[in-house]
Structures are given as structure tokens and as C-alpha cells.
Design an enzyme around this catalytic site. Structure first.
Site, mmCIF file in Angstrom:
data_model
loop_
_atom_site.group_PDB
_atom_site.id
_atom_site.type_symbol
_atom_site.label_atom_id
_atom_site.label_comp_id
_atom_site.label_asym_id
_atom_site.label_seq_id
_atom_site.Cartn_x
_atom_site.Cartn_y
_atom_site.Cartn_z
ATOM 1 N N GLN A 1 -18.511 -38.953 -2.280
ATOM 2 C CA GLN A 1 -18.721 -38.343 -3.610
ATOM 3 C C GLN A 1 -19.605 -39.195 -4.505
ATOM 4 O O GLN A 1 -19.907 -38.787 -5.627
ATOM 5 C CB GLN A 1 -17.361 -38.114 -4.310
ATOM 6 C CG GLN A 1 -16.416 -37.195 -3.583
ATOM 7 C CD GLN A 1 -16.905 -35.749 -3.522
ATOM 8 O OE1 GLN A 1 -17.797 -35.338 -4.257
ATOM 9 N NE2 GLN A 1 -16.328 -34.968 -2.628
ATOM 10 N N ASP B 1 -16.169 -45.503 1.015
ATOM 11 C CA ASP B 1 -16.320 -44.079 1.265
ATOM 12 C C ASP B 1 -17.174 -43.511 0.123
ATOM 13 O O ASP B 1 -16.677 -43.290 -0.985
ATOM 14 C CB ASP B 1 -14.933 -43.421 1.316
ATOM 15 C CG ASP B 1 -15.026 -41.903 1.400
ATOM 16 O OD1 ASP B 1 -16.156 -41.366 1.424
ATOM 17 O OD2 ASP B 1 -13.959 -41.256 1.445
ATOM 18 N N LYS C 1 -22.873 -32.856 1.179
ATOM 19 C CA LYS C 1 -22.487 -33.007 -0.236
ATOM 20 C C LYS C 1 -23.668 -33.506 -1.063
ATOM 21 O O LYS C 1 -23.558 -33.730 -2.261
ATOM 22 C CB LYS C 1 -21.306 -33.969 -0.355
ATOM 23 C CG LYS C 1 -20.020 -33.432 0.283
ATOM 24 C CD LYS C 1 -18.889 -34.405 0.109
ATOM 25 C CE LYS C 1 -17.734 -34.151 1.038
ATOM 26 N NZ LYS C 1 -16.908 -32.988 0.680
ATOM 27 N N CYS D 1 -7.417 -32.496 0.203
ATOM 28 C CA CYS D 1 -7.334 -33.506 1.272
ATOM 29 C C CYS D 1 -6.979 -34.876 0.709
ATOM 30 O O CYS D 1 -7.473 -35.907 1.201
ATOM 31 C CB CYS D 1 -8.638 -33.581 2.071
ATOM 32 S SG CYS D 1 -9.015 -32.087 2.943
ATOM 33 N N HIS E 1 -9.169 -39.832 0.176
ATOM 34 C CA HIS E 1 -9.273 -38.588 0.956
ATOM 35 C C HIS E 1 -8.601 -38.869 2.307
ATOM 36 O O HIS E 1 -8.618 -40.008 2.788
ATOM 37 C CB HIS E 1 -10.764 -38.278 1.149
ATOM 38 C CG HIS E 1 -11.073 -36.966 1.782
ATOM 39 N ND1 HIS E 1 -11.009 -36.761 3.142
ATOM 40 C CD2 HIS E 1 -11.468 -35.787 1.239
ATOM 41 C CE1 HIS E 1 -11.361 -35.503 3.394
ATOM 42 N NE2 HIS E 1 -11.641 -34.897 2.262
HETATM 43 N N1 PLP Z 1 -14.265 -38.721 1.449
HETATM 44 C C1 PLP Z 1 -14.284 -38.036 0.314
HETATM 45 C C2 PLP Z 1 -14.036 -38.734 -0.976
HETATM 46 C C3 PLP Z 1 -14.521 -36.669 0.333
HETATM 47 O O1 PLP Z 1 -14.541 -35.978 -0.811
HETATM 48 C C4 PLP Z 1 -14.739 -36.035 1.572
HETATM 49 C C5 PLP Z 1 -14.922 -34.577 1.638
HETATM 50 O O2 PLP Z 1 -14.482 -33.853 0.766
HETATM 51 C C6 PLP Z 1 -14.740 -36.816 2.732
HETATM 52 C C7 PLP Z 1 -14.496 -38.152 2.639
HETATM 53 C C8 PLP Z 1 -14.979 -36.211 4.063
HETATM 54 O O3 PLP Z 1 -16.254 -35.687 4.145
HETATM 55 P P1 PLP Z 1 -16.689 -34.832 5.438
HETATM 56 O O4 PLP Z 1 -15.661 -33.755 5.572
HETATM 57 O O5 PLP Z 1 -18.040 -34.318 5.066
HETATM 58 O O6 PLP Z 1 -16.724 -35.762 6.590
#
Ligand code: PLP
Length: 422
Positions: free
Chosen positions: A219, A216, A242, A380, A139
Site C-alpha cells: 500500500q 510490505d 495496486k 485480510c 495483512h
Molecule cells: N499487504 C498489504 C498491506 C495488502 O494490502 C495486500 C493486498 O491487499 C497484500 C499485502 C497482498 O497483496 P497481493 O494480494 O497483491 O499479493
């Protein structure tokens, strides 16, 4: 083989999970709503999940009965608010199986957690010529903070490649690891492809090369049991929204020794022990990283979401989501011209696809008219899609409150998309 047999195979040869998604839906008021005159089918859970009444009530209950600023007050409400906030921290500790609640830092979300690590840890350790490794399926929030850091330090960002199906090339990873590798930061479950990466192995190899590992978990935390001690990662981040909690709250977990050694990320109230014009002494963990008034109600809401998830049972929920993913994959593969994007052996909750000759945004727009909410675009994760020769996909993503009927509505909606664009 029949669809059910294949699904049973995916569920590990067991009978179907018997998970009662239908009665769970009653806890999620928004799922009873209509869009464009049709009952809502919400399949955009990787972007954000819906919130159960228990979370909504915990947040409003906090504002109705408890609201005060924390840590500094001697009055009863402040004590209660502090207690509620710190109880939420302990709930997160239990969710992640962390050794110590002081290792749990509240942040705004996964993005802020990653930025915190890049800024506080990365700035301290990275030197010119050092290397940071990320995967080809990150992401943007696990790319850009490292790009900024590498630019500042004259370090190099390198990418662990993946196959056409969206699986990491572990041999290439081993070749990329070297004496200059300081940090490996990788996505546990890809939001664009659904791939579940072999996190324990990735961490182990990073450590063997003398690097630290950042996970990270945006998910993964909502869909898999996470044990940060068994994983042995150095940092792990996720977002409350999430995981059936509110927006604006998330978590950075870090090994205590590393957090202790890191400088603060931001300065302000609450993160200090004492301030004089000459010198500021920083507070202990985790407050050193929580400058200013935090999202107290958000933490309370996240705590309620963790309680809720405990009652549902994360593992039972995961088995149901896996069954749904299997069913959805079969149903969608029956559609002529549809190609599933992301076919890793281990997947969780995400079904990305393209339909020949139809732009994903058009798919999403027609589905919306049918009451089916999915996400379309680059999710993203532009470099991941570029690697696969794509600029966008349509993505259905599942939560435990989704049903087979939701999948059937998606399939029927896609038939409608094909009619419209025939
Ligand atoms: N990492 C992953 C794999 C994600 O799917 C997301 C959000 O879609 C993020 C990071 C970023 O999350 P946030 O926008 O809640 O900080």
C-alpha cells in the site's frame, strides 16, 4: 474552522493542490462506466487500482507485436521481448531508487514476495527459539508465511502492539527486540487502517538488534515515494495491480548480498546456469529467483504503469490523495453514528469506518446500488480488527483519479444506507 481550512492544514498549509483529477480520469476507460444505472464511483483502490489506457495498450501492444519467450531465443522477437522485460526491471529499480537492477526480482505480487523471503531467507537463518516480529496491523500475507516458518523451525512469532487509533507502540517494539530477534517484517501502510508506519525508524531499531527488516510495501509503493536505499530495509515487496499495473506481477527488492546468499525459492528453467544429474549450478541474480517463464506481458504492463505514474507525478498525486482523505474524513464525521476506524496522525489513502447498528456488508450492498464501490469485511487483517474489537469495517480507499464529487457521492450513499436501515 471551515472544512477547506482544515484540509489546507492537512496539505501542509499550502493552497489546495490544484491537481486535475478530472482530466486524468479520461485515461481510465472503466471509470466512465455505469453500475446499476449509475455512474461508477470507484473507492476500492486498496484492493486493486484501475488501469489507464496506456497500461492496457502496452499489454496488448506487447502481444500484438512482440510476444516471444525471453532469454533463450536468438530470433528477433525473443530479443525484443527480453529487452522489454528487462527494461521494465530498470523502471522498477528507478521507482524504488534501488542501487542495482539485479536486486529487482519479479514475482506474482506482494504475497509471493513475502513467501519467497520467508522460505528462502527465513528457512536458512531461523533456528529453534529464534523470534520473528510483525505488527498488530499486518495483512494476512505478512502473517501466515511467518507462522508457517516459525512452526517449521520451532521459532516464535511476536507481535508489536498498536494503540486504539492504529499507531504502533514503539516503546513496546524496543522491548520486544532482543538477541533472539532475527527478522522484523512490517507493513509500511496499513490496508485496513491507513496508518503510515515510521518505516525508517522501525528498520533502524531492527538493525540495532541485529535483525533484518522486511517491508510490505503493497500500500505504500502506489502512494508514497519509496527509496529503499534511504529506508535501508533488507527486503521490500509490492504488487503491480495496486500501482495501476496488471494483476499477476509484483516485485521483491532485496539487498544484493542477502539475495546472493539465499538459496533459490523454486527450481526450473531460467534459474540455472547448468544442470547435470550430479549437480545444478544456479543462475546469477535476479534469475536465480525467477524459475520458469515469467509474466512477461505483466512486467511490460507494470513498466507502463510506472511511466504513467511518473508523468502524473507521484508526489503531486500523493498530495491530492491526502487532500481527498482529509475531505472524506470530514464529510463522513458529519454522519451521526459513524465512527472512523484508524485515526493515526500519519495516514494514506484509506478510510475505514463503521456505522452504528448497520453491518458493513449491508453498507457495501446499498452503496453498490448507488454506484459506489467500496470494500467491506476484515480486509485480510483479522487480527488487527480483532484488536479493535471488530470483525469487519467498511473501507473507502482513494487513488489520484478520485474526486471530491466521488466523496460527495459516498456521503450521499451513506445517507441512503441510513434511510434504508432506519
Ligand atoms: N499487504 C498489504 C498491506 C495488502 O494490502 C495486500 C493486498 O491487499 C497484500 C499485502 C497482498 O497483496 P497481493 O494480494 O497483491 O499479493
Amino acid at each position: 474552522m471551515s472544512a477547506t481550512a482544515i484540509i489546507r492544514g492537512r496539505a501542509g498549509g499550502e493552497a489546495e493542490t490544484g491537481f486535475d483529477a478530472q482530466s486524468i480520469r479520461a485515461d481510465f476507460p472503466i471509470l466512465l462506466s455505469e453500475v446499476h444505472g449509475k455512474s461508477l464511483v470507484y473507492l476500492d483502490n486498496a484492493a486493486t487500482t484501475q488501469k489507464p489506457r496506456q497500461v492496457i495498450d502496452a499489454i496488448s501492444g506487447y502481444y500484438l507485436q512482440t510476444n516471444a519467450n525471453i532469454h533463450r531465443g536468438v530470433h528477433l522477437l525473443s530479443e525484443r521481448a527480453t529487452q522489454a522485460y528487462e527494461q521494465a526491471r530498470v523502471k522498477v529499480q528507478r521507482l524504488l531508487h534501488a542501487a542495482d537492477a539485479r536486486e529487482i526480482v519479479f514475482v506474482r505480487g506482494a504475497t509471493e514476495g513475502l513467501n519467497l523471503v520467508a522460505s528462502a531467507y527465513g528457512r536458512k537463518v531461523l533456528r529453534e527459539g529464534d523470534e520473528v516480529l510483525v505488527t498488530a496491523m499486518e495483512h494476512h500475507s505478512n502473517i501466515v508465511p511467518w507462522q508457517l516458518l516459525c512452526e517449521e523451525k520451532g521459532a516464535k512469532l511476536r507481535v508489536i502492539p498498536m494503540s486504539d487509533g492504529g499507531e504502533l507502540d514503539l516503546q513496546a517494539y524496543e522491548r520486544l527486540l532482543g538477541p533472539r530477534t532475527r527478522i522484523v517484517s512490517f507493513v509500511h501502510v496499513s490496508n485496513a487502517l491507513g496508518t503510515v508506519n515510521p518505516a525508517r525508524r522501525l528498520v533502524e531499531l531492527a538493525h540495532q538488534a541485529g535483525a533484518i527488516a522486511v517491508v510490505d510495501g503493497a500500500q505504500s509503493a502506489p502512494h508514497l515515494t519509496v527509496d529503499v536505499q534511504a529506508l535501508d530495509a533488507d527486503f521490500f515487496v509490492f504488487s503491480g495491480h495496486k500501482l495501476y499495473g496488471p494483476t499477476g506481477i509484483g516485485v521483491l527488492w532485496g539487498k544484493r548480498a542477502l539475495l546472493e546468499a539465499m538459496p533459490p525459492y523454486q527450481g526450473g528453467g531460467d534459474m540455472i546456469r547448468s544442470v547435470t544429474w550430479e549437480k545444478t549450478l544456479f543462475n546469477e541474480l535476479p534469475y536465480k529467483f525467477e524459475a520458469g517463464t515469467p509474466d512477461i506481458a505483466g512486467a511490460v504492463g507494470l513498466g507502463a504503469a510506472i511511466d504513467y505514474l511518473d508523468r502524473v507525478g507521484l508526489e503531486r498525486a500523493a498530495r491530492w490523495e491526502s487532500e481527498l482523505l482529509g475531505y472524506a474524513t470530514l464529510r463522513l464525521r458529519e454522519i451521526e453514528g459513524l465512527k472512523v476506524v484508524g485515526t493515526a496522525r500519519e495516514k494514506a489513502g484509506v478510510l475505514s469506518f463503521v456505522l452504528e447498528g448497520i453491518h458493513p456488508h449491508d453498507i457495501g450492498t446499498v452503496l453498490d446500488q448507488e454506484g459506489v464501490a467500496i470494500r467491506t469485511g476484515h480486509h485480510c487483517a483479522q487480527p488487527a480488527l480483532e484488536r479493535l474489537g471488530l470483525v469487519a469495517t467498511a473501507r473507502a480507499s482513494f487513488a489520484f483519479y478520485n474526486t471530491r464529487e466521488d466523496v460527495d457521492r459516498l456521503a450521499a450513499g451513506l445517507a441512503r444506507v441510513k434511510e434504508v436501515f432506519a
